[in-house]
Design a protein around this motif. Structure first.
Motif, PDB file in Angstrom:
ATOM      1  N   ALA A 103      82.705  67.533 -62.471  1.00 39.55           N
ATOM      2  CA  ALA A 103      81.703  67.088 -63.438  1.00 39.55           C
ATOM      3  C   ALA A 103      81.690  67.993 -64.664  1.00 39.55           C
ATOM      4  N   LEU A 104      81.848  69.300 -64.449  1.00 42.55           N
ATOM      5  CA  LEU A 104      81.888  70.240 -65.572  1.00 42.55           C
ATOM      6  C   LEU A 104      83.070  69.944 -66.491  1.00 42.55           C
TER       7      LEU A 104
ATOM      8  N   GLN B 124      67.257  72.127 -52.580  1.00 41.66           N
ATOM      9  CA  GLN B 124      67.738  71.333 -53.718  1.00 41.66           C
ATOM     10  C   GLN B 124      68.823  70.349 -53.254  1.00 41.66           C
ATOM     11  N   LEU B 125      69.048  69.304 -54.000  1.00 40.54           N
ATOM     12  CA  LEU B 125      70.095  68.347 -53.672  1.00 40.54           C
ATOM     13  C   LEU B 125      71.436  69.064 -53.576  1.00 40.54           C
ATOM     14  N   ALA B 126      72.128  68.834 -52.453  1.00 42.70           N
ATOM     15  CA  ALA B 126      73.390  69.528 -52.197  1.00 42.70           C
ATOM     16  C   ALA B 126      74.542  68.721 -52.768  1.00 42.70           C
ATOM     17  N   ILE B 127      75.044  69.142 -53.910  1.00 46.36           N
ATOM     18  CA  ILE B 127      76.215  68.519 -54.522  1.00 46.36           C
ATOM     19  C   ILE B 127      77.440  69.344 -54.173  1.00 46.36           C
ATOM     20  N   SER B 128      78.501  68.689 -53.809  1.00 51.04           N
ATOM     21  CA  SER B 128      79.732  69.382 -53.465  1.00 51.04           C
ATOM     22  C   SER B 128      80.197  70.278 -54.610  1.00 51.04           C
TER      23      SER B 128
ATOM     24  N   ILE C 134      77.580  59.581 -51.006  1.00 49.93           N
ATOM     25  CA  ILE C 134      77.905  60.482 -49.901  1.00 49.93           C
ATOM     26  C   ILE C 134      79.103  61.356 -50.256  1.00 49.93           C
ATOM     27  N   PHE C 135      80.098  60.786 -50.922  1.00 55.12           N
ATOM     28  CA  PHE C 135      81.274  61.565 -51.320  1.00 55.12           C
ATOM     29  C   PHE C 135      80.905  62.664 -52.316  1.00 55.12           C
ATOM     30  N   MET C 136      79.877  62.453 -53.121  1.00 56.25           N
ATOM     31  CA  MET C 136      79.477  63.454 -54.112  1.00 56.25           C
ATOM     32  C   MET C 136      78.716  64.612 -53.485  1.00 56.25           C
TER      33      MET C 136
END
Length: 375
Positions: A319-320, A308-312, A357-359
């Motif tokens: 974001a929450l 899955q897309l790796a979000i920091s 990239i930062f995300m």
């Protein structure tokens, strides 16, 4: 010569500063618009995610029926949505019936627990006030004797008042997702006409990647939620905690809300155990639930979400907080999908790729690009 270069550098710095200030102002204005238009954007964004989640079902049916029966694909997608909604509300109805039957015997215990907690809080306030020299002992005792507010009644009233709004948003979401699926081919042609085939290809690629990642997120979160709910039921049953099915169902639902969901799902059964049993049992229950959340969150989930897309994790938490502030409970549910959507959208715009990239928690740009391209 040197003065000319310094002057030119100063103008460039001022332009950059002006651009940064404009960007900050634009961001603040965007947040205000998102919050002000929440009643419109919540069903619209929810409908988009619902539409992309069920799109493969409709496509699978359309590919296997004659062209004149292609409408069966849309009907299959909507039938799947309605079936999921029916199962969801049916489960809630069964749990609510059980709670309604058993609630009277817990109301008194929870009320006493709240009264003790309220008395301790008021006593602590009185002690702090006395130490600071800002109050008197009489005022402190008066606060301690104040009638505690019943949180259960307040929660029930809030839940009933929001039920109608939730149903209306849900109905609007279903109809919007239906319209999105019906008009998807038409909108593709519109994009080709207005933006050209190359930009249309990039837009379709971005939407396809978002849809794939969201479906993966949904499947993985659902499986993790089912496993977590089953572990909750098993552990709580060992200690004779009441309403184990309710706590298991809540653990499944709140698994879609990162971080905060696990805290809420674990705190509620611990509070009930503290109110109906002893403190030692409550501590044992809390320890077991903490182990379950740590194992599922730190070991099982990363392994299952490898593709899955790796979000920091930091970005997910921010974001929450952000989407919860903007859209309330709906924002908490949509926080992780919105983070995925924003990251993929940024990565498909050349000028904005550094922000994408930062995300991510990927330091290798090629690996990150591989996660944000459709398969």
């Amino acid at each position: 010569m040197g003065d000319g270069k310094a002057s030119e550098r100063g103008r460039v710095d001022r332009v950059r500063l002006a651009l940064w200030l404009l960007g900050i102002l634009a961001g603040a204005a965007s947040l205000w618009v998102l919050q002000a238009a929440a009643s419109i954007l919540i069903p619209l964004v929810s409908a988009f995610f619902v539409a992309v989640a069920v799109a493969p079902v409709g496509r699978w049916v359309r590919d296997r029926v004659p062209r004149r029966l292609s409408w069966l694909g849309l009907a299959a997608s909507m039938l799947l949505i309605l079936t999921i909604i029916a199962l969801f509300f049916g489960s809630i109805a069964l749990v609510a019936q059980r709670v309604a039957e058993d609630f009277p015997q817990y109301a008194d215990a929870l009320g006493k627990l709240w009264a003790k907690a309220n008395h301790w809080i008021q006593g602590a306030k009185a002690d702090l006030t006395a130490q600071a020299g800002q109050g008197s002992a009489d005022q402190g005792s008066g606060q301690g004797n104040a009638a505690p507010v019943d949180p259960i009644t307040g929660f029930a009233k809030a839940a009933l008042s929001s039920a109608g709004q939730t149903v209306s948003v849900l109905v609007m979401t279903v109809f919007l997702s239906l319209l999105m699926q019906m008009e998807a081919p038409v909108w593709r042609e519109k994009i080709i006409i207005t933006l050209g085939r190359e930009r249309c290809r990039m837009a379709v690629e971005a939407v396809t990647a978002i849809a794939q990642q969201f479906r993966r997120y949904l499947v993985v979160s659902s499986v993790l939620g089912l496993i977590t709910g089953a572990l909750y039921v098993g552990w709580l049953s060992l200690f004779g905690v009441d309403l184990v099915l309710l706590w298991g169902f809540l653990a499944f639902l709140l698994n879609y809300v990162p971080v905060v969901g696990s805290v809420v799902a674990g705190a509620l059964p611990v509070l009930l155990t503290l109110a109906t049993q002893d403190a030692g049992t409550a501590m044992a229950v809390a320890a077991g639930l903490l182990v379950i959340e740590q194992v599922m969150g730190n070991f099982v989930a990363p392994h299952m979400q490898g593709k899955q897309l790796a979000i920091s994790p930091l970005v997910v938490m921010v974001a929450l907080l952000l989407w919860s502030w903007l859209w309330g409970a709906a924002g908490a549910l949509l926080a992780a999908p919105m983070a995925v959507l924003i990251a993929i959208t940024l990565n498909h715009a050349e000028a904005l790729r550094p922000f994408a990239i930062f995300m991510s928690d990927q330091s290798d740009r090629e690996r990150f690009d591989a996660h944000t391209r459709p398969e």
